[in-house]
Design a protein around this motif. Structure first.
Motif, PDB file in Angstrom:
ATOM      1  N   PHE A 156       0.832  -1.383  -0.626  1.00 47.88           N
ATOM      2  CA  PHE A 156      -0.005  -0.074   0.074  1.00 47.88           C
ATOM      3  C   PHE A 156       0.730   1.655   0.144  1.00 47.88           C
ATOM      4  O   PHE A 156       0.352   2.577  -0.769  1.00 47.88           O
ATOM      5  CB  PHE A 156      -0.890  -0.091   1.227  1.00 47.88           C
ATOM      6  N   THR A 157       2.072   1.380   1.011  1.00 51.67           N
ATOM      7  CA  THR A 157       2.640   2.326   0.830  1.00 51.67           C
ATOM      8  C   THR A 157       3.858   2.538  -0.035  1.00 51.67           C
ATOM      9  O   THR A 157       3.700   3.706  -0.456  1.00 51.67           O
ATOM     10  CB  THR A 157       4.132   1.938   2.573  1.00 51.67           C
ATOM     11  N   ALA A 158       3.609   0.921  -0.530  1.00 50.24           N
ATOM     12  CA  ALA A 158       4.780   2.451  -2.328  1.00 50.24           C
ATOM     13  C   ALA A 158       4.097   2.132  -3.500  1.00 50.24           C
ATOM     14  O   ALA A 158       4.209   3.140  -4.419  1.00 50.24           O
ATOM     15  CB  ALA A 158       5.376   0.676  -2.358  1.00 50.24           C
ATOM     16  N   ALA A 159       2.668   1.954  -3.192  1.00 46.72           N
ATOM     17  CA  ALA A 159       1.945   2.473  -4.332  1.00 46.72           C
ATOM     18  C   ALA A 159       1.446   3.300  -4.349  1.00 46.72           C
ATOM     19  O   ALA A 159       1.468   4.585  -5.190  1.00 46.72           O
ATOM     20  CB  ALA A 159       0.516   1.612  -4.142  1.00 46.72           C
ATOM     21  N   ALA A 160       1.530   4.099  -3.076  1.00 45.42           N
ATOM     22  CA  ALA A 160       0.826   5.522  -2.944  1.00 45.42           C
ATOM     23  C   ALA A 160       1.689   6.466  -3.453  1.00 45.42           C
ATOM     24  O   ALA A 160       2.000   6.977  -3.934  1.00 45.42           O
ATOM     25  CB  ALA A 160       0.700   5.820  -1.363  1.00 45.42           C
ATOM     26  N   ALA A 161       2.867   5.803  -2.619  1.00 44.42           N
ATOM     27  CA  ALA A 161       4.408   6.491  -2.920  1.00 44.42           C
ATOM     28  C   ALA A 161       4.682   7.180  -4.703  1.00 44.42           C
ATOM     29  O   ALA A 161       5.190   7.866  -4.839  1.00 44.42           O
ATOM     30  CB  ALA A 161       5.408   5.894  -2.332  1.00 44.42           C
ATOM     31  N   ARG A 213      -3.629   5.864  -7.803  1.00 47.88           N
ATOM     32  CA  ARG A 213      -4.003   6.206  -7.811  1.00 47.88           C
ATOM     33  C   ARG A 213      -5.721   5.489  -7.121  1.00 47.88           C
ATOM     34  O   ARG A 213      -6.361   5.870  -6.410  1.00 47.88           O
ATOM     35  CB  ARG A 213      -4.654   7.783  -9.080  1.00 47.88           C
ATOM     36  N   ILE A 214      -5.293   4.381  -7.721  1.00 49.69           N
ATOM     37  CA  ILE A 214      -6.217   3.237  -6.932  1.00 49.69           C
ATOM     38  C   ILE A 214      -5.756   1.634  -7.167  1.00 49.69           C
ATOM     39  O   ILE A 214      -4.459   1.407  -7.456  1.00 49.69           O
ATOM     40  CB  ILE A 214      -7.269   2.920  -8.153  1.00 49.69           C
ATOM     41  N   VAL A 215      -6.098   1.374  -5.618  1.00 48.84           N
ATOM     42  CA  VAL A 215      -5.503   0.135  -5.125  1.00 48.84           C
ATOM     43  C   VAL A 215      -6.559  -0.816  -5.227  1.00 48.84           C
ATOM     44  O   VAL A 215      -7.468  -0.354  -4.470  1.00 48.84           O
ATOM     45  CB  VAL A 215      -4.454   0.255  -3.698  1.00 48.84           C
ATOM     46  N   ASN A 216      -6.595  -2.346  -6.210  1.00 52.29           N
ATOM     47  CA  ASN A 216      -7.469  -2.740  -5.544  1.00 52.29           C
ATOM     48  C   ASN A 216      -6.815  -3.644  -4.502  1.00 52.29           C
ATOM     49  O   ASN A 216      -6.029  -4.487  -4.496  1.00 52.29           O
ATOM     50  CB  ASN A 216      -7.758  -3.949  -6.802  1.00 52.29           C
ATOM     51  N   ALA A 217      -8.137  -4.052  -3.896  1.00 55.91           N
ATOM     52  CA  ALA A 217      -7.344  -5.075  -2.197  1.00 55.91           C
ATOM     53  C   ALA A 217      -8.562  -5.642  -2.197  1.00 55.91           C
ATOM     54  O   ALA A 217      -9.522  -5.700  -1.249  1.00 55.91           O
ATOM     55  CB  ALA A 217      -7.208  -4.092  -1.197  1.00 55.91           C
ATOM     56  N   SER A 218      -8.642  -7.269  -3.144  1.00 56.75           N
ATOM     57  CA  SER A 218      -9.484  -8.134  -2.807  1.00 56.75           C
ATOM     58  C   SER A 218      -9.131  -8.901  -1.997  1.00 56.75           C
ATOM     59  O   SER A 218      -9.169 -10.533  -1.998  1.00 56.75           O
ATOM     60  CB  SER A 218     -10.360  -8.330  -4.063  1.00 56.75           C
ATOM     61  N   PHE A 219      -9.194  -8.525  -0.425  1.00 55.29           N
ATOM     62  CA  PHE A 219      -8.517  -8.845   0.263  1.00 55.29           C
ATOM     63  C   PHE A 219      -9.497  -8.592   1.578  1.00 55.29           C
ATOM     64  O   PHE A 219      -9.891  -7.748   1.877  1.00 55.29           O
ATOM     65  CB  PHE A 219      -7.668  -9.593   0.928  1.00 55.29           C
ATOM     66  N   GLY A 220      -9.579  -9.717   3.101  1.00 49.77           N
ATOM     67  CA  GLY A 220      -9.698  -9.258   3.991  1.00 49.77           C
ATOM     68  C   GLY A 220     -10.156 -10.234   5.216  1.00 49.77           C
ATOM     69  O   GLY A 220      -9.619 -11.347   5.411  1.00 49.77           O
ATOM     70  N   TYR A 259      -9.075  -6.385  13.396  1.00 50.37           N
ATOM     71  CA  TYR A 259      -8.661  -5.200  12.799  1.00 50.37           C
ATOM     72  C   TYR A 259      -7.165  -4.432  12.463  1.00 50.37           C
ATOM     73  O   TYR A 259      -6.581  -5.071  13.370  1.00 50.37           O
ATOM     74  CB  TYR A 259      -8.972  -3.810  13.491  1.00 50.37           C
ATOM     75  N   SER A 260      -6.565  -3.915  11.261  1.00 51.22           N
ATOM     76  CA  SER A 260      -5.148  -3.441  11.751  1.00 51.22           C
ATOM     77  C   SER A 260      -4.850  -1.958  11.486  1.00 51.22           C
ATOM     78  O   SER A 260      -5.339  -1.165  11.134  1.00 51.22           O
ATOM     79  CB  SER A 260      -4.654  -4.945  10.544  1.00 51.22           C
ATOM     80  N   ALA A 261      -4.982  -2.210  13.259  1.00 51.93           N
ATOM     81  CA  ALA A 261      -3.969  -0.178  13.058  1.00 51.93           C
ATOM     82  C   ALA A 261      -3.251   0.170  12.113  1.00 51.93           C
ATOM     83  O   ALA A 261      -2.727   1.489  11.506  1.00 51.93           O
ATOM     84  CB  ALA A 261      -3.716  -0.424  14.435  1.00 51.93           C
ATOM     85  N   SER A 262      -2.524  -0.876  11.870  1.00 48.31           N
ATOM     86  CA  SER A 262      -1.289  -0.669  11.015  1.00 48.31           C
ATOM     87  C   SER A 262      -1.609   0.155   9.389  1.00 48.31           C
ATOM     88  O   SER A 262      -1.255   1.026   8.527  1.00 48.31           O
ATOM     89  CB  SER A 262       0.245  -1.346  10.131  1.00 48.31           C
ATOM     90  N   GLU A 263      -2.569  -1.414   8.777  1.00 52.30           N
ATOM     91  CA  GLU A 263      -3.845  -0.610   7.962  1.00 52.30           C
ATOM     92  C   GLU A 263      -4.264   0.425   7.845  1.00 52.30           C
ATOM     93  O   GLU A 263      -4.064   1.475   6.633  1.00 52.30           O
ATOM     94  CB  GLU A 263      -3.756  -2.038   7.317  1.00 52.30           C
ATOM     95  N   ASP A 264      -4.811   0.723   8.953  1.00 50.97           N
ATOM     96  CA  ASP A 264      -5.655   1.758   8.896  1.00 50.97           C
ATOM     97  C   ASP A 264      -4.790   2.782   8.550  1.00 50.97           C
ATOM     98  O   ASP A 264      -5.013   4.356   8.187  1.00 50.97           O
ATOM     99  CB  ASP A 264      -6.584   1.939  10.239  1.00 50.97           C
ATOM    100  N   PHE A 265      -3.798   2.899   9.330  1.00 58.72           N
ATOM    101  CA  PHE A 265      -2.721   4.180   9.368  1.00 58.72           C
ATOM    102  C   PHE A 265      -2.077   4.615   8.296  1.00 58.72           C
ATOM    103  O   PHE A 265      -2.225   5.780   7.387  1.00 58.72           O
ATOM    104  CB  PHE A 265      -1.386   4.233  10.415  1.00 58.72           C
ATOM    105  N   VAL A 266      -1.969   3.791   7.181  1.00 59.27           N
ATOM    106  CA  VAL A 266      -1.649   3.966   5.680  1.00 59.27           C
ATOM    107  C   VAL A 266      -2.811   4.282   4.642  1.00 59.27           C
ATOM    108  O   VAL A 266      -2.202   4.797   4.319  1.00 59.27           O
ATOM    109  CB  VAL A 266      -0.470   2.474   5.373  1.00 59.27           C
ATOM    110  N   PRO A 306      -4.779   9.906   1.485  1.00 60.54           N
ATOM    111  CA  PRO A 306      -5.638  10.135   1.178  1.00 60.54           C
ATOM    112  C   PRO A 306      -5.840  10.648  -0.583  1.00 60.54           C
ATOM    113  O   PRO A 306      -6.907   9.909  -1.484  1.00 60.54           O
ATOM    114  CB  PRO A 306      -6.207  12.062   1.828  1.00 60.54           C
ATOM    115  N   ASN A 307      -5.305  10.363  -1.038  1.00 65.10           N
ATOM    116  CA  ASN A 307      -5.270  10.425  -2.383  1.00 65.10           C
ATOM    117  C   ASN A 307      -5.390   9.395  -3.697  1.00 65.10           C
ATOM    118  O   ASN A 307      -5.038   9.357  -4.405  1.00 65.10           O
ATOM    119  CB  ASN A 307      -3.775  11.105  -3.366  1.00 65.10           C
ATOM    120  N   THR A 308      -4.647   8.120  -2.803  1.00 69.32           N
ATOM    121  CA  THR A 308      -5.125   6.923  -3.398  1.00 69.32           C
ATOM    122  C   THR A 308      -6.237   6.359  -3.208  1.00 69.32           C
ATOM    123  O   THR A 308      -6.689   6.199  -1.587  1.00 69.32           O
ATOM    124  CB  THR A 308      -3.886   6.017  -2.485  1.00 69.32           C
ATOM    125  N   LEU A 309      -7.328   6.277  -3.846  1.00 71.26           N
ATOM    126  CA  LEU A 309      -8.384   4.678  -3.798  1.00 71.26           C
ATOM    127  C   LEU A 309      -8.205   3.487  -3.351  1.00 71.26           C
ATOM    128  O   LEU A 309      -7.824   3.526  -3.788  1.00 71.26           O
ATOM    129  CB  LEU A 309      -9.346   5.471  -4.588  1.00 71.26           C
TER     130      LEU A 309
END
Length: 69
Positions: free
Chosen positions: A15-20, A24-31, A35-42, A47-50
Motif C-alpha cells: 500500500f505504501t509503495a503504491a501510494a508513493a 490513484r487506485i489500489v484494488n485490495a480484494s481480501f479481508g 482490525y489492523s491499526a497499521s493498515e488503517d494508518f497507511v 488520501p490521494n489513493t483510493l
C-alpha cells in the motif's frame, strides 16, 4: 500465498509503495475479521489513493461480524 493467505506487514508495504508511486487506485480484494491499526494508518495517510477493498467475501453479516480490508 497460493492458499489465499498473506501477512499484513507485506500488505502495508505494498500500500505504501503504491501510494508513493502515485497510484490513484489500489484494488485490495481480501479481508480479515481482525482490525489492523497499521493498515488503517497507511490508508488514512494516503488520501490521494483510493483503496478499493473487499467486504463480505465470507458470506457473513458484516454488521454483526465486522470484516476489515
Amino acid at each position: 500465498d497460493g492458499n489465499g493467505y498473506g501477512v499484513t506487514s507485506k500488505e502495508v508495504q505494498a500500500f505504501t509503495a503504491a501510494a508513493a508511486d502515485g497510484r490513484r487506485i489500489v484494488n485490495a480484494s481480501f479481508g480479515s475479521q481482525d482490525y489492523s491499526a497499521s493498515e488503517d494508518f497507511v490508508i488514512r495517510q494516503n488520501p490521494n489513493t483510493l483503496f478499493v477493498v473487499a467486504a463480505g467475501n465470507s458470506g457473513i453479516d458484516i454488521d454483526v461480524e465486522p470484516e476489515f480490508p
